[in-house]
Structures are given as C-alpha cells and as structure tokens.
Motif scaffolding. Structure first.
Motif, short mmCIF file in Angstrom:
data_model
loop_
_atom_site.label_atom_id
_atom_site.label_comp_id
_atom_site.label_asym_id
_atom_site.label_seq_id
_atom_site.Cartn_x
_atom_site.Cartn_y
_atom_site.Cartn_z
N ILE A 105 -9.34 8.44 -18.63
CA ILE A 105 -8.67 8.54 -19.94
C ILE A 105 -9.01 7.32 -20.79
O ILE A 105 -9.32 7.43 -21.97
N TYR A 106 -8.99 6.15 -20.16
CA TYR A 106 -9.28 4.92 -20.89
C TYR A 106 -10.71 4.91 -21.43
O TYR A 106 -10.94 4.63 -22.62
N LEU A 107 -11.65 5.24 -20.58
CA LEU A 107 -13.06 5.22 -21.00
C LEU A 107 -13.31 6.24 -22.11
O LEU A 107 -14.00 5.95 -23.09
N LEU A 108 -12.71 7.40 -21.96
CA LEU A 108 -12.85 8.44 -22.97
C LEU A 108 -12.19 7.98 -24.29
O LEU A 108 -12.76 8.14 -25.37
N GLY A 109 -11.03 7.37 -24.15
CA GLY A 109 -10.30 6.87 -25.32
C GLY A 109 -11.14 5.87 -26.10
O GLY A 109 -11.25 5.93 -27.32
N VAL A 110 -11.77 4.97 -25.37
CA VAL A 110 -12.60 3.94 -26.00
C VAL A 110 -13.78 4.59 -26.75
O VAL A 110 -14.11 4.21 -27.88
N LEU A 111 -14.36 5.60 -26.13
CA LEU A 111 -15.48 6.29 -26.75
C LEU A 111 -15.05 6.98 -28.04
O LEU A 111 -15.74 6.93 -29.07
N VAL A 112 -13.90 7.60 -27.98
CA VAL A 112 -13.38 8.31 -29.15
C VAL A 112 -13.09 7.31 -30.27
O VAL A 112 -13.41 7.56 -31.44
N VAL A 113 -12.52 6.16 -29.92
CA VAL A 113 -12.26 5.12 -30.91
C VAL A 113 -13.59 4.69 -31.56
O VAL A 113 -13.69 4.54 -32.78
N ALA A 114 -14.62 4.55 -30.74
CA ALA A 114 -15.92 4.12 -31.26
C ALA A 114 -16.44 5.11 -32.30
O ALA A 114 -16.92 4.70 -33.36
N GLY B 84 -9.11 11.21 -34.51
CA GLY B 84 -7.86 10.54 -34.88
C GLY B 84 -6.71 11.02 -34.02
O GLY B 84 -5.93 10.22 -33.48
N LEU B 85 -6.63 12.33 -33.85
CA LEU B 85 -5.55 12.92 -33.04
C LEU B 85 -5.66 12.45 -31.59
O LEU B 85 -4.66 12.08 -30.96
N LEU B 86 -6.88 12.44 -31.06
CA LEU B 86 -7.09 11.98 -29.68
C LEU B 86 -6.68 10.52 -29.53
O LEU B 86 -6.08 10.14 -28.54
N ILE B 87 -7.01 9.71 -30.56
CA ILE B 87 -6.66 8.28 -30.49
C ILE B 87 -5.15 8.12 -30.43
O ILE B 87 -4.62 7.30 -29.67
N LEU B 88 -4.45 8.94 -31.22
CA LEU B 88 -2.99 8.88 -31.21
C LEU B 88 -2.46 9.12 -29.80
O LEU B 88 -1.59 8.40 -29.31
N GLY B 89 -3.02 10.14 -29.15
CA GLY B 89 -2.61 10.44 -27.77
C GLY B 89 -2.96 9.28 -26.84
O GLY B 89 -2.16 8.89 -25.99
N PHE B 90 -4.13 8.71 -27.08
CA PHE B 90 -4.59 7.60 -26.24
C PHE B 90 -3.67 6.38 -26.40
O PHE B 90 -3.34 5.71 -25.42
N ILE B 91 -3.25 6.13 -27.65
CA ILE B 91 -2.37 4.98 -27.90
C ILE B 91 -1.08 5.13 -27.09
O ILE B 91 -0.59 4.17 -26.49
N VAL B 92 -0.56 6.35 -27.06
CA VAL B 92 0.68 6.60 -26.31
C VAL B 92 0.48 6.28 -24.82
O VAL B 92 1.24 5.52 -24.21
N SER C 36 -19.59 11.76 -36.49
CA SER C 36 -18.35 10.99 -36.65
C SER C 36 -17.54 11.45 -37.85
O SER C 36 -16.32 11.62 -37.76
N SER C 37 -18.21 11.64 -38.99
CA SER C 37 -17.46 11.99 -40.20
C SER C 37 -16.84 13.38 -40.05
O SER C 37 -15.74 13.65 -40.50
N ARG C 38 -17.58 14.26 -39.38
CA ARG C 38 -17.12 15.62 -39.16
C ARG C 38 -15.88 15.68 -38.27
O ARG C 38 -15.04 16.54 -38.43
N THR C 39 -15.80 14.77 -37.31
CA THR C 39 -14.74 14.87 -36.30
C THR C 39 -13.58 13.91 -36.54
O THR C 39 -12.72 13.77 -35.67
N MET C 40 -13.55 13.24 -37.69
CA MET C 40 -12.49 12.24 -37.95
C MET C 40 -11.08 12.73 -37.63
O MET C 40 -10.33 12.05 -36.94
N PRO C 41 -10.67 13.91 -38.13
CA PRO C 41 -9.29 14.33 -37.86
C PRO C 41 -9.04 14.51 -36.36
O PRO C 41 -7.94 14.20 -35.87
#
Ligand code: SF4
Ligand code: FES
Lengths: 216, 260
Positions: free
Chosen positions: A156-165, A114-122, A106-111
C-alpha cells in the motif's frame, strides 16, 4: 467580505485555491522527505529527527492544522470541479482519442490519483501518526519496522508513493500555470521540474521502507 | 494538380434539430480529389445527397480561407482535423489515405449546443466578448500614433492573442469543455496594450463571470486547446488571464458582475 467568497467561487478562483493548497502540499512533501531521509544516517538519526519534530510542540500543531484546512479546501474544490467539468459536456464524442497529445497520463488521472491519495493519507496516518499510534513504548523506527514488515502495508505504501508521484507530475507545473506564473524563460524549467520532482518523490519516499527494513 | 483521387467512408453526425436525437450515419465519399479541401469534400457528398433527394449535411463555413472562425467539426476525435494550426476549411484531402474511415462530429459542449448536424450555436462566445471584449473610447479623430508608445514585444504578443478567430475548437478539444483559451486570448489582446489597461480589471472579471455563467467547464491545464487551436494560441495567455484575475480580484476596487 462576501467579495472574497464571490471571487473565489469563479472558475479561476477555485482553481487558484486548488493551486495554492497544492503548492503547500508540495512544500510539505519536500520537508517530509528531507526529514525522513535522516534514516540514511541510521536509526538513531531517524528517531532523533522524529523527537526534534515533536518537540516543536505548538508550532507543529499549527502546521498540522494548516495542512488539514488546506486538505479540506483542496478536496472539496476537487469534488466540485470534477462534477462541474463532467456536466460541461453532456454528449460525449464517439471518437475521443485526443490525438493532439496535450494530455498526459498524469493530467488525465488527477481526480482518481487524488482520491487514492486521500485513502493513502488515512492509512498512512493511522499507521504512523503520533496522534494515533502510541509512541511512548516504541520509537518511530520500531513502529516503521513493524508496519513495513507486513507485506500488505508495504505494498500500500509503495503504491501510495507512486500515485503521489503521478499526481505531483501534473500538479506542480499546473499550479504554477494557474497562479499565473508562466514565463517563457522559466516555464520549460518548471515543466521539467514537475517530472524531476515526481521522480524524486517516487524514489525518495519509495526507498524509505527498504532502508528501514535493511536496518532492522 | 496531382489528379489523384481517393475514396472514403464517412460517419457523420446527423441531428435534424436542437432537441431531436442524433446519430452517426455512414456515407461514401467517392472520387475525392486530394487537392480538395475538407469542406469541398463535404460539398461533393452533399451534392450527391441532394441528387438522391436526401437532406444534405449541415455544416458551418464562411470565408474558407482560415480567417473567419465559422468552420470546424471534430474529425476522428480532433477539432479541425489532424493538421496542426489548420482550420477545417484549410485542411486538404491529401492528408487522408484512400479507404480511410472518417468520423465527423460537431463540437461538443453544454455551452455550444448543436443546432443541426455539425452546426453548433456559438453565441456563448459572443456573450463573453460582449461582456468586456472591447475598449471604451470616445469617437473622433484618430489620435497621434506615437502619443501612446507600445513596446514591440507587447505589440507582438497582443497580435498573437488577437489572432484567435473565435472558432471554439479549444472548447471542443478541452476534456473539460473549458473556454479558457478563447477568453484568455480575448482578455490578453487588450490587457497587453496601454489602450486596454484602464478597463483591464473590469474586463477580466466581466468576461470571466460571463464565461462561467455560460456553463463552460474549468481549466485543468490539459493543454489540449493549445495543440488543437488553428491559430496556435498559447496557453501562456491563460496564465495571463489568471494573473489579470488576481490583480482584478485582490488589487482593484472592481466587483465581480452579477450575470442573470
Ligand atoms: S483560441 Fe484558437 S481554438 Fe480557441 S476560439 Fe480562438 S482560434 Fe479557435
Ligand atoms: S470557413 Fe472561415 S475559417 Fe474556415
């Protein structure tokens, strides 16, 4: 007031703005999940929750504006910190295995999360937000059914949720540490809470489309 | 004495000067006693290189007993090598197996440029110290010991923080090359004691401003520093610095100094 700007342009200042805005998003995630769990009371409960939320009117707008401002701060600083940190080590190690074991996935992949979450939010806002999707002819349950029936959006939703986690798993304890809340009695709990919260986010949000499709 | 010896293949970063390009060179380290320290192993290799008429590998060292903070290289990707809370000079060859390949690189950070081979310039750490890592007292007789009571727990924490030997391994270990563990230890050792409180706000801001000006990265809480620190400095010191920053930035009249 220039002193405020100067203080928050230091490395710690920037990090603390990241932390405070991040904590705000955690608060949002919590309320968002609690509200959406109303689906387990059946589709009328879910629709009623959405209607009550929208009935807040101005209050909701204030919250939304607050979240957008926090998002702009969080993302802008993330970009600045990312590039500053890349510049701080111009020559990389030939062997870079970080065998010490401090870093986590998690700490390694934060940036990147984060970028994926931004896309997911859109994607998420364009498919669900009452500002974008007309909710006068269809209620939120019908919209959700329509969206999640499409395999691509469901994925996309399920992946987005996982990325957020994963983002939250490092973000939660990290935010506490950055605002200085590291205490020998509470920190072990906060670190565990990070993991528990991430699991709750993944299962809580991840189960919603399945519940919605089951109630269809 | 076990009398056991091992043979190793070394891949060592060789760089003739700060501006010159560098690369990894391969050397053999033969008949190395497992009782030798890592630096003694390098001494043996250097002796061989000297006899061959080659330039010996430059590396930093001084006390060789883990207290001065001069030694330190990255061994197989880990600052000060694989042992926990052990400086490179205190690392013994018994932790390596016969036939191992050992990659030795200098600490890597923009703020710690390579001087030669494995030697890096750590003056940035001195600059951070000079910015505020002291207390201002008038000289004179030592004050009566009990006139300033120090709680035992605070004294212990200050002592733990003061154990930092300024080696820079935390920076080398940090994926962001951040100096937060070092700076926070140095801020903490004063902030925890009554003697350090009067200047605490000024000190925290000055050392932070200097740290930023030196070009270190920003801490993102990877915790690699704590794991690799030879003195076991805890990241709770970083949290303390974060608190000291809030107190200084929002709760004191101190300004952030301008660093030229
Ligand atoms: S905190 Fe640890 S690793 Fe960093 S300089 Fe001090 S002793 Fe070395
Ligand atoms: S040489 Fe002094 S700490 Fe290693």
């Amino acid at each position: 007031m220039t002193w405020v700007l100067r203080m928050f342009s230091t490395s710690i200042g920037k990090k603390q703005l990241m932390a405070v805005t991040g904590l705000l998003f955690l608060l949002f995630l919590t309320t968002h999940l609690l509200g959406n769990l109303s689906i387990y009371g059946g589709s009328p409960a879910f629709v009623a929750y959405a209607e009550h939320l929208h009935a807040l009117g101005k209050l909701l707008v204030v919250a939304e504006v607050g979240l957008v401002v926090a998002l702009i701060i969080h993302v802008t600083l993330a970009v600045i910190l990312f590039f500053e940190n890349r510049r701080s080590r111009p020559v990389k190690y030939a062997v870079d295995k970080s065998g010490g074991g401090g870093r986590t996935f998690s700490s390694r992949t934060m940036p990147y999360t984060g970028l994926l979450i931004l896309g997911f939010i859109v994607v998420h806002l364009t498919t669900f937000s009452h500002h974008i999707v007309d909710q006068t002819t269809r209620n939120i349950f019908q919209i959700a059914v329509a969206v999640f029936s499409q395999k691509l959006y469901l994925a996309i939703y399920l992946l987005g949720v996982l990325v957020v986690a994963f983002h939250v798993r490092h973000g939660l304890w990290s935010a506490f540490q950055t605002v200085g809340a590291n205490h020998p009695k509470y920190m072990p709990f906060i670190q565990k809470l990070s993991i528990v919260f991430a699991v709750i986010v993944a299962i809580g949000f991840g189960s919603l489309p399945l519940a919605i499709l089951a109630l269809r | 004495m076990s009398g056991k010896t091992i043979n190793l293949t070394l891949k060592v970063w060789r760089q003739p000067g700060a501006k010159a390009p560098g690369r990894l060179e391969t050397y053999r380290a033969e008949n190395i006693s497992t009782d030798a320290s890592f630096l003694e192993m390098l001494d043996i290799v250097n002796e061989g290189l000297t006899l061959e008429g080659k330039e010996p590998v430059a590396f930093d060292h001084d006390c060789r007993e883990g207290i001065c903070g001069m030694c330190g290289s990255v061994v197989n990707g880990r600052p000060h090598g694989p042992e926990r809370e052990t400086t490179l000079c205190q690392l013994h060859m018994r932790h390596f197996a016969d036939g191992d390949t050992v990659v030795i690189e200098p600490f890597r950070a923009r703020a710690l440029p390579v001087v030669k081979d494995l030697v890096v310039d750590r003056s940035a750490l001195d600059q951070v110290m000079a910015a505020g890592g002291f207390i201002s007292v008038n000289t004179g007789q030592a004050p009566e010991a009990n006139s300033l009571p120090v709680p035992k727990d605070k004294a212990d924490l200050a002592m733990d923080a003061a154990a930092c030997i300024g080696c820079g391994a935390c920076i080398a270990a940090c994926p962001n090359a951040s100096a937060m563990l070092f700076t926070s230890a140095k801020v903490s050792q004063f902030a925890l004691l009554p003697h350090g409180r009067p200047e605490a706000a000024r000190r925290a801001l000055a050392m932070l401003a200097q740290m930023d000006a030196c070009g270190f990265g920003n801490c993102t809480n990877h915790q690699e520093c704590e794991v690799e620190c030879p003195k076991g400095i805890s990241i709770s010191n970083i949290a303390r610095l974060n608190r000291e920053f809030i107190k200084a930035a929002l709760g004191s009249a101190e300004e952030l100094p301008v660093i030229k």
